[in-house]
Design a protein around this motif. Structure first.
Motif, PDB file in Angstrom:
ATOM      1  N   GLY A 127       0.716  -1.019   0.024  1.00 56.97           N
ATOM      2  CA  GLY A 127       0.213  -0.006  -0.033  1.00 56.97           C
ATOM      3  C   GLY A 127       0.801   1.322  -0.095  1.00 56.97           C
ATOM      4  N   GLN A 128       0.289   2.481   0.169  1.00 55.82           N
ATOM      5  CA  GLN A 128       0.766   3.732   0.428  1.00 55.82           C
ATOM      6  C   GLN A 128       0.318   4.519   1.754  1.00 55.82           C
ATOM      7  OE1 GLN A 128      -1.375   3.189  -2.467  1.00 55.82           O
ATOM      8  NE2 GLN A 128       0.158   1.854  -3.473  1.00 55.82           N
ATOM      9  N   TYR A 129       1.328   5.275   1.825  1.00 56.46           N
ATOM     10  CA  TYR A 129       0.849   6.314   3.088  1.00 56.46           C
ATOM     11  C   TYR A 129       1.683   7.578   2.800  1.00 56.46           C
ATOM     12  CZ  TYR A 129       5.151   6.056   6.085  1.00 56.46           C
ATOM     13  OH  TYR A 129       6.321   5.937   6.547  1.00 56.46           O
ATOM     14  N   GLY A 130       0.996   8.568   3.509  1.00 55.69           N
ATOM     15  CA  GLY A 130       1.964   9.892   3.449  1.00 55.69           C
ATOM     16  C   GLY A 130       2.115  10.520   4.896  1.00 55.69           C
ATOM     17  N   ASP A 131       2.892  11.411   5.002  1.00 55.30           N
ATOM     18  CA  ASP A 131       3.253  11.646   6.669  1.00 55.30           C
ATOM     19  C   ASP A 131       3.422  13.269   6.580  1.00 55.30           C
ATOM     20  OD1 ASP A 131       5.557  12.068   5.766  1.00 55.30           O
ATOM     21  OD2 ASP A 131       6.915  10.950   7.101  1.00 55.30           O
ATOM     22  N   GLY A 132       3.019  14.049   5.754  1.00 52.81           N
ATOM     23  CA  GLY A 132       3.178  15.434   5.761  1.00 52.81           C
ATOM     24  C   GLY A 132       4.562  15.956   5.370  1.00 52.81           C
ATOM     25  N   ILE A 133       5.463  14.848   5.268  1.00 54.53           N
ATOM     26  CA  ILE A 133       6.768  15.283   4.657  1.00 54.53           C
ATOM     27  C   ILE A 133       6.784  14.798   3.018  1.00 54.53           C
ATOM     28  CG2 ILE A 133       9.290  14.768   4.829  1.00 54.53           C
ATOM     29  CD1 ILE A 133       8.782  14.142   7.651  1.00 54.53           C
ATOM     30  N   ALA A 134       6.422  13.607   2.961  1.00 52.93           N
ATOM     31  CA  ALA A 134       6.334  12.903   1.446  1.00 52.93           C
ATOM     32  C   ALA A 134       5.444  11.844   1.471  1.00 52.93           C
ATOM     33  CB  ALA A 134       7.709  12.435   1.256  1.00 52.93           C
ATOM     34  N   LYS A 135       5.067  11.250   0.255  1.00 54.07           N
ATOM     35  CA  LYS A 135       4.133  10.044   0.247  1.00 54.07           C
ATOM     36  C   LYS A 135       5.125   9.073  -0.145  1.00 54.07           C
ATOM     37  CE  LYS A 135      -0.003  12.009  -1.897  1.00 54.07           C
ATOM     38  NZ  LYS A 135       0.086  13.229  -1.162  1.00 54.07           N
ATOM     39  N   TYR A 136       4.841   7.889   0.311  1.00 53.83           N
ATOM     40  CA  TYR A 136       5.782   6.566   0.343  1.00 53.83           C
ATOM     41  C   TYR A 136       4.964   5.297  -0.240  1.00 53.83           C
ATOM     42  CZ  TYR A 136       7.879   9.696   3.807  1.00 53.83           C
ATOM     43  OH  TYR A 136       8.267  10.536   4.588  1.00 53.83           O
ATOM     44  N   ASP A 137       5.543   4.661  -1.155  1.00 53.97           N
ATOM     45  CA  ASP A 137       4.956   3.712  -1.946  1.00 53.97           C
ATOM     46  C   ASP A 137       5.634   2.427  -1.408  1.00 53.97           C
ATOM     47  OD1 ASP A 137       3.218   2.378  -3.572  1.00 53.97           O
ATOM     48  OD2 ASP A 137       3.996   3.504  -5.072  1.00 53.97           O
ATOM     49  N   CYS A 138       4.849   1.149  -1.884  1.00 58.94           N
ATOM     50  CA  CYS A 138       5.561  -0.125  -1.638  1.00 58.94           C
ATOM     51  C   CYS A 138       7.149  -0.274  -1.797  1.00 58.94           C
ATOM     52  CB  CYS A 138       4.568  -1.024  -2.311  1.00 58.94           C
ATOM     53  SG  CYS A 138       4.619  -2.718  -1.726  1.00 58.94           S
ATOM     54  N   GLY A 139       7.793  -0.646  -0.769  1.00 58.33           N
ATOM     55  CA  GLY A 139       9.201  -0.788  -1.020  1.00 58.33           C
ATOM     56  C   GLY A 139      10.027   0.397  -0.392  1.00 58.33           C
ATOM     57  N   ASP A 140       9.463   1.473  -0.267  1.00 57.89           N
ATOM     58  CA  ASP A 140       9.952   2.399   0.119  1.00 57.89           C
ATOM     59  C   ASP A 140      10.494   2.222   1.607  1.00 57.89           C
ATOM     60  OD1 ASP A 140      10.255   4.422  -1.783  1.00 57.89           O
ATOM     61  OD2 ASP A 140       8.200   5.298  -1.414  1.00 57.89           O
ATOM     62  N   PHE A 141      11.875   2.735   1.800  1.00 60.00           N
ATOM     63  CA  PHE A 141      12.566   2.911   3.108  1.00 60.00           C
ATOM     64  C   PHE A 141      12.791   4.107   3.642  1.00 60.00           C
ATOM     65  CE2 PHE A 141      16.752   2.854   5.057  1.00 60.00           C
ATOM     66  CZ  PHE A 141      16.594   2.101   6.206  1.00 60.00           C
ATOM     67  N   THR A 142      12.551   4.336   4.849  1.00 62.79           N
ATOM     68  CA  THR A 142      12.929   5.675   5.460  1.00 62.79           C
ATOM     69  C   THR A 142      13.349   5.392   7.053  1.00 62.79           C
ATOM     70  OG1 THR A 142      10.712   5.777   6.212  1.00 62.79           O
ATOM     71  CG2 THR A 142      10.978   6.934   4.263  1.00 62.79           C
ATOM     72  N   ILE A 143      14.285   6.470   7.360  1.00 63.02           N
ATOM     73  CA  ILE A 143      14.706   6.596   8.742  1.00 63.02           C
ATOM     74  C   ILE A 143      14.349   7.857   9.301  1.00 63.02           C
ATOM     75  CG2 ILE A 143      16.922   6.539  10.025  1.00 63.02           C
ATOM     76  CD1 ILE A 143      18.488   4.822   8.071  1.00 63.02           C
ATOM     77  N   MET A 144      13.807   8.158  10.052  1.00 67.73           N
ATOM     78  CA  MET A 144      13.411   9.153  10.780  1.00 67.73           C
ATOM     79  C   MET A 144      14.226   9.519  12.023  1.00 67.73           C
ATOM     80  SD  MET A 144      10.780  10.632   9.021  1.00 67.73           S
ATOM     81  CE  MET A 144      10.034  10.275   7.694  1.00 67.73           C
ATOM     82  N   ASN A 145      14.452  10.474  12.638  1.00 73.81           N
ATOM     83  CA  ASN A 145      14.963  10.494  14.054  1.00 73.81           C
ATOM     84  C   ASN A 145      14.358  12.160  14.569  1.00 73.81           C
ATOM     85  OD1 ASN A 145      16.035  13.030  12.652  1.00 73.81           O
ATOM     86  ND2 ASN A 145      18.144  11.844  12.262  1.00 73.81           N
ATOM     87  N   ASN A 146      15.127  12.689  15.425  1.00 72.27           N
ATOM     88  CA  ASN A 146      14.488  13.584  16.361  1.00 72.27           C
ATOM     89  C   ASN A 146      14.343  15.007  15.531  1.00 72.27           C
ATOM     90  OD1 ASN A 146      16.875  14.493  16.394  1.00 72.27           O
ATOM     91  ND2 ASN A 146      17.315  14.279  18.466  1.00 72.27           N
ATOM     92  N   THR A 147      14.840  14.910  14.212  1.00 67.19           N
ATOM     93  CA  THR A 147      14.603  16.181  13.452  1.00 67.19           C
ATOM     94  C   THR A 147      13.173  16.025  12.639  1.00 67.19           C
ATOM     95  OG1 THR A 147      15.933  15.440  11.513  1.00 67.19           O
ATOM     96  CG2 THR A 147      17.170  16.425  13.351  1.00 67.19           C
ATOM     97  N   HIS A 148      12.832  15.077  12.568  1.00 65.17           N
ATOM     98  CA  HIS A 148      11.777  14.762  11.775  1.00 65.17           C
ATOM     99  C   HIS A 148      10.340  14.702  12.569  1.00 65.17           C
ATOM    100  CE1 HIS A 148      14.960  12.799   9.544  1.00 65.17           C
ATOM    101  NE2 HIS A 148      14.323  13.227   8.654  1.00 65.17           N
TER     102      HIS A 148
END
Lengths: 223, 204
Positions: A161-182
């Motif tokens: 599936g897909q989701y968004g987070d107010g920063i970007a939209k993410y699709d199947c297979g997308d990999f993200t690392i978030m830390n305290n700046t996000h």
């Protein structure tokens, strides 16, 4: 389409065997889903292998330690190829089956029951043994995680599936690392919702509205 | 110790892997087919000492390094049938095996104390349901409900709780702002929490 990949130094560290096991698991699962990173890893590993195994200076002749090892190894039986372990290739929620990347399949048997969190959000904990803990999170259409930031890091792989987070939209297979700046507010508007696999190393820190109110009341939830 | 197996170390050492890839591939397929110890000894003689230098750098310890070498070469012996020369060179295949074993060892080495329980990681939102069928979802407290309960607090308590838990102010700051004694702020907070707790119980 996959737009978010591990950065190059992380891919290199993964290829060399130098990153944290949790990161290795996430990258490995991403690589299963991403032909581009798969190709990159093959090339990086081929380079590393060449460098390692092409040493001009000859190695000293094998000593008794190596002879002992060699004889121990050749006494081993060839692996029993006949009965490979049968493992689930998918997980199920509410009658829906989600096919998993190869790396995550071996963790299905250590995945707990789904619990409903707030709103349209579901969570199933995954015991990774020595690596620690992870979670499958499922957002139904319109589901959202309250806005939060991270004291540590949050690694997320979109499995379906897909989701968004107010920063970007993410699709199947997308990999993200978030830390305290996000600071982000994950939500899914996809018709079939969104399943992610996520590892956080520190508690989430809710940053907005009523969710903040919940923090000091946590004991009320575990009556 | 190894009767009938000669280790042609020097001869193989002088050959670069690019040039010997074909030869090594051939050995691997013979091992897969015939479990040929002689072919394996050639692979072993070439790769084991070189793996040791990788392992030493990675593990920083002779014993662990040799463990990595042994595990890697055991895999080569036992899984040679999985090698596919069309997908890559023997060097890359063996390197990748070593890398995977390195990750396995890294996991086992890790101090369990570092692990954080997932209950701590998703602290507030998680409602425990050991079996999804046991607890009716309707009974679970959602944030919306908390919001509703919060709204039903007496105005004075709501004001204090909002300032502290939503705006993140200290009790002293709230006391100053509202021009009330600190003790009053504390008691209103306490009462609000108790009231919420009662309401949640009744809600169940």
């Amino acid at each position: 389409m996959i737009s978010f990949h591990p950065n190059f130094p992380d891919l290199q560290a993964f290829s060399a065997g130098n990153c944290e096991p949790a990161m290795a698991l996430m990258i490995s699962a991403h690589v299963d889903m991403c032909p581009q990173c798969q190709q990159d890893c093959i090339e990086i590993q081929a380079e590393m292998a060449d460098e390692l195994f092409t040493q001009r200076s000859s190695t000293p002749p094998l000593d008794s330690q190596y002879y002992a090892m060699l004889s121990k190894i050749t006494d081993l039986p060839v692996s029993n190829t006949t009965a490979p372990e049968v493992i689930n290739t998918s997980i199920e929620l509410d009658g829906k089956f989600f096919e998993l990347p190869r790396t995550l399949r071996r963790h299905v048997k250590n995945t707990g029951n789904w619990s409903r969190l707030v709103g349209k959000l579901w969570q199933a904990p995954v015991d990774l043994g020595d690596i620690g803990k992870a979670n499958f999170m499922y957002m139904e259409k319109g589901g959202r995680v309250p806005e939060h930031t991270h004291k540590g890091t949050e690694m997320t792989l979109v499995v379906d599936g897909q989701y968004g987070d107010g920063i970007a939209k993410y699709d199947c297979g997308d990999f993200t690392i978030m830390n305290n700046t996000h600071n982000h507010l994950p939500h899914s508007e996809a018709d079939d919702g969104c399943l992610v696999f996520t590892i956080v190393d520190q508690p989430l820190h809710f940053t907005a509205g009523i969710a903040r109110l919940l923090n000091p009341f946590s004991h009320l939830f575990f009556k | 110790m190894l009767v009938g197996i000669s280790l042609e170390t020097k001869q193989i050492n002088s050959v670069k892997p690019i040039e010997c890839a074909e030869e090594m591939s051939e050995y691997l397929s013979i091992i897969a087919r015939d479990r040929c110890k002689r072919s394996f000894s050639k692979i072993f003689s070439y790769f084991a000492p070189r793996l040791r230098s990788y392992a030493l750098k990675q593990m920083g310890n002779e014993a662990l390094a040799m463990e990595l070498v042994q595990d890697t070469m055991s895999n080569v012996w036992q899984k040679s049938h999985l090698f596919n020369s069309e997908k890559g060179s023997p060097s890359t295949w063996i390197f990748t095996i070593a890398r995977n074993i390195r990750f396995d060892m890294l996991r086992k080495q890790r101090n369990r104390k570092e692990d954080v329980c997932s209950d701590d990681l998703w602290p507030i939102l998680c409602e425990q349901t050991p079996d999804a069928n046991e607890v009716s979802l309707d009974h679970q407290v959602t944030m919306d409900e908390i919001g509703v309960l919060f709204e039903s607090l007496p105005e004075k308590q709501k004001l204090v709780v909002e300032a502290i838990y939503i705006d993140g102010k200290s009790q002293q700051e709230v006391a100053n702002e509202l021009d009330i004694p600190l003790g009053t702020v504390k008691s209103r907070t306490r009462l609000a929490l108790q009231r919420l707790k009662e309401m949640l119980k009744d809600n169940d």
